[in-house]
Design a protein around this motif. Structure first.
Motif, mmCIF file in Angstrom:
data_model
loop_
_atom_site.group_PDB
_atom_site.id
_atom_site.type_symbol
_atom_site.label_atom_id
_atom_site.label_comp_id
_atom_site.label_asym_id
_atom_site.label_seq_id
_atom_site.Cartn_x
_atom_site.Cartn_y
_atom_site.Cartn_z
ATOM 1 N N ILE A 47 5.196 15.413 12.469
ATOM 2 C CA ILE A 47 4.436 15.611 11.232
ATOM 3 C C ILE A 47 4.334 14.301 10.459
ATOM 4 C CG2 ILE A 47 4.497 16.740 8.965
ATOM 5 C CD1 ILE A 47 5.752 19.179 10.425
ATOM 6 N N ALA A 48 5.462 13.594 10.329
ATOM 7 C CA ALA A 48 5.457 12.340 9.570
ATOM 8 C C ALA A 48 4.574 11.289 10.232
ATOM 9 C CB ALA A 48 6.882 11.817 9.418
ATOM 10 N N ALA A 49 4.661 11.159 11.547
ATOM 11 C CA ALA A 49 3.874 10.136 12.242
ATOM 12 C C ALA A 49 2.381 10.396 12.086
ATOM 13 C CB ALA A 49 4.260 10.112 13.725
ATOM 14 N N VAL A 50 1.958 11.623 12.309
ATOM 15 C CA VAL A 50 0.525 11.942 12.246
ATOM 16 C C VAL A 50 -0.001 11.811 10.822
ATOM 17 C CG1 VAL A 50 -1.172 13.791 12.508
ATOM 18 C CG2 VAL A 50 0.562 13.420 14.279
ATOM 19 N N PHE A 51 0.701 12.404 9.864
ATOM 20 C CA PHE A 51 0.132 12.475 8.523
ATOM 21 C C PHE A 51 0.382 11.215 7.700
ATOM 22 C CE2 PHE A 51 0.050 16.938 9.738
ATOM 23 C CZ PHE A 51 -1.240 17.263 9.354
ATOM 24 N N THR A 52 1.369 10.400 8.050
ATOM 25 C CA THR A 52 1.482 9.094 7.399
ATOM 26 C C THR A 52 0.278 8.242 7.765
ATOM 27 O OG1 THR A 52 3.902 9.162 7.406
ATOM 28 C CG2 THR A 52 2.878 7.010 7.161
ATOM 29 N N ALA A 53 -0.090 8.241 9.037
ATOM 30 C CA ALA A 53 -1.261 7.470 9.469
ATOM 31 C C ALA A 53 -2.533 7.973 8.780
ATOM 32 C CB ALA A 53 -1.402 7.564 10.988
ATOM 33 N N ILE A 54 -2.696 9.296 8.711
ATOM 34 C CA ILE A 54 -3.890 9.858 8.064
ATOM 35 C C ILE A 54 -3.904 9.513 6.579
ATOM 36 C CG2 ILE A 54 -5.016 12.022 7.391
ATOM 37 C CD1 ILE A 54 -4.073 13.187 10.079
ATOM 38 N N THR A 55 -2.754 9.649 5.916
ATOM 39 C CA THR A 55 -2.683 9.380 4.478
ATOM 40 C C THR A 55 -3.012 7.933 4.169
ATOM 41 O OG1 THR A 55 -1.000 11.105 4.179
ATOM 42 C CG2 THR A 55 -1.180 9.450 2.452
ATOM 43 N N LEU A 56 -2.456 7.003 4.927
ATOM 44 C CA LEU A 56 -2.732 5.585 4.678
ATOM 45 C C LEU A 56 -4.202 5.256 4.923
ATOM 46 C CD1 LEU A 56 0.424 3.812 6.123
ATOM 47 C CD2 LEU A 56 -0.224 4.103 3.739
ATOM 48 N N ALA A 67 0.816 -1.211 0.000
ATOM 49 C CA ALA A 67 0.000 0.000 0.000
ATOM 50 C C ALA A 67 0.849 1.260 0.000
ATOM 51 C CB ALA A 67 -0.937 -0.013 1.208
ATOM 52 N N LEU A 68 2.024 1.183 0.635
ATOM 53 C CA LEU A 68 2.877 2.366 0.722
ATOM 54 C C LEU A 68 3.608 2.681 -0.573
ATOM 55 C CD1 LEU A 68 4.661 2.277 4.213
ATOM 56 C CD2 LEU A 68 3.320 4.145 3.271
ATOM 57 N N ALA A 69 3.799 1.696 -1.450
ATOM 58 C CA ALA A 69 4.685 1.868 -2.600
ATOM 59 C C ALA A 69 4.283 3.026 -3.521
ATOM 60 C CB ALA A 69 4.788 0.565 -3.386
ATOM 61 N N PRO A 70 3.004 3.181 -3.913
ATOM 62 C CA PRO A 70 2.670 4.325 -4.774
ATOM 63 C C PRO A 70 2.973 5.665 -4.115
ATOM 64 C CG PRO A 70 0.894 2.706 -4.768
ATOM 65 C CD PRO A 70 1.842 2.301 -3.678
ATOM 66 N N LEU A 71 2.865 5.708 -2.787
ATOM 67 C CA LEU A 71 3.110 6.967 -2.075
ATOM 68 C C LEU A 71 4.602 7.211 -1.866
ATOM 69 C CD1 LEU A 71 0.219 6.550 0.493
ATOM 70 C CD2 LEU A 71 0.258 8.054 -1.498
ATOM 71 N N THR A 72 5.340 6.169 -1.490
ATOM 72 C CA THR A 72 6.782 6.350 -1.327
ATOM 73 C C THR A 72 7.453 6.612 -2.675
ATOM 74 O OG1 THR A 72 7.043 3.928 -1.353
ATOM 75 C CG2 THR A 72 6.951 4.995 0.797
ATOM 76 N N GLY A 73 6.939 5.997 -3.730
ATOM 77 C CA GLY A 73 7.473 6.273 -5.063
ATOM 78 C C GLY A 73 7.242 7.712 -5.458
ATOM 79 N N ARG A 74 6.041 8.224 -5.166
ATOM 80 C CA ARG A 74 5.759 9.627 -5.446
ATOM 81 C C ARG A 74 6.646 10.537 -4.615
ATOM 82 N NH1 ARG A 74 4.343 12.786 -9.114
ATOM 83 N NH2 ARG A 74 2.592 11.451 -9.679
ATOM 84 N N SER A 75 6.856 10.192 -3.336
ATOM 85 C CA SER A 75 7.667 11.048 -2.464
ATOM 86 C C SER A 75 9.100 11.152 -2.969
ATOM 87 C CB SER A 75 7.654 10.526 -1.025
ATOM 88 O OG SER A 75 8.389 9.324 -0.892
#
Length: 274
Positions: free
Chosen positions: A259-268, A114-122
């Protein structure tokens, strides 16, 4: 008569751990190839920080005085943080366009983490941001910016800029996936301008109204700016920044982690519920 046994189709419950890495690389390459073939937006993204820096340097350098630092040395690190924010807004817009085009649904239908499309974009967006940052530093050097810290400290500054950019990506990814509309993202731009202008990005906090100074000094954009200034300008900049380098870097990393902890959870969560 013998009883036939129904065929069992093998379906792995879990993907191998390396799938996240390999799929991220593939999607990053795909995004960069797409950018190379349609370079119009990329050209604007990498040149606008240079133009903004030169404009600020020429217009405000004679009017704004920073104790213990030249204005251009004060300005360039803030321009790099500003570039990370503007790059994040462009990331949000691209994600919204991908959602509207059905691309994210296609990724979700594939056996990919699930993370791959987002980590690839990042990572692909980070590459564009780093190119823009390199051009901004080159332009800064041309108009008087200088590094006054050692090589290791400056390399740590580059590392901090990468950490800031990657952590902010998740905030903007949440914005892009939740709105799914580039126009809505553009309407949210003034909020981020507020954080830029009510900060120490362009002027010392002491010049702001007293009732704004507490917020301006401690909000994340100001902390990121001062941490990058400390790492590029060395201990001599501490009196102008109000804290030593260690304090500012620790504070910046703490903001990035939060920021990363909160918004990674929200994004997923948003991504899974699309």
């Amino acid at each position: 008569a013998g009883m036939s046994t129904p065929a069992i189709t093998a379906r792995p419950d879990r993907l191998p751990a390396v799938a996240l890495l390999t799929d991220t690389v593939v999607i990053t390459r795909r995004n960069l190839t797409r950018t190379r073939r349609t370079p119009q937006t990329a050209v604007a993204a990498v040149t606008s920080p240079v133009l903004f820096l030169i404009l600020m340097r020429l217009v405000f350098a004679g009017a704004i005085h920073v104790p213990g630092m030249t204005y251009v040395d004060y300005l360039v690190p803030a321009m790099l943080i500003q570039n990370a924010i503007f790059g994040g807004l462009q990331s949000a817009t691209r994600l919204a366009l991908d959602v509207n085009a059905g691309l994210m649904d296609r990724f979700r239908s594939l056996p990919t983490p699930a993370l791959a499309p987002l980590t690839g974009r990042s990572l692909s967006d980070l590459a564009l941001q780093l190119l823009a940052a390199a051009l901004a530093v080159a332009a800064g050097l041309a108009v008087g910016f200088r590094f006054h810290a050692g090589a290791l400290s400056c390399l740590l500054g580059a590392g901090l800029l990468i950490v800031v950019s990657l952590s902010l990506f998740w905030l903007f990814a949440a914005l892009g996936i939740s709105t799914q509309n580039p126009e809505t993202i553009q309407s949210a731009t003034p909020v981020f301008f507020l954080f830029l202008f009510v900060s120490n990005a362009f002027i010392p906090v002491a010049t702001l109204p007293r009732w704004l100074q507490g917020f301006a000094a401690n909000q994340p954009v100001s902390v990121f700016n001062n941490a990058l200034r400390a790492l590029t300008q060395g201990p001599a900049a501490a009196p102008a920044l109000g804290h030593d380098t260690t304090y500012l870097v620790v504070a910046a990393i703490a903001w990035c982690a939060g920021i990363a902890a909160v918004f990674t959870a929200i994004t997923l969560r948003l991504y899974k519920r699309m």
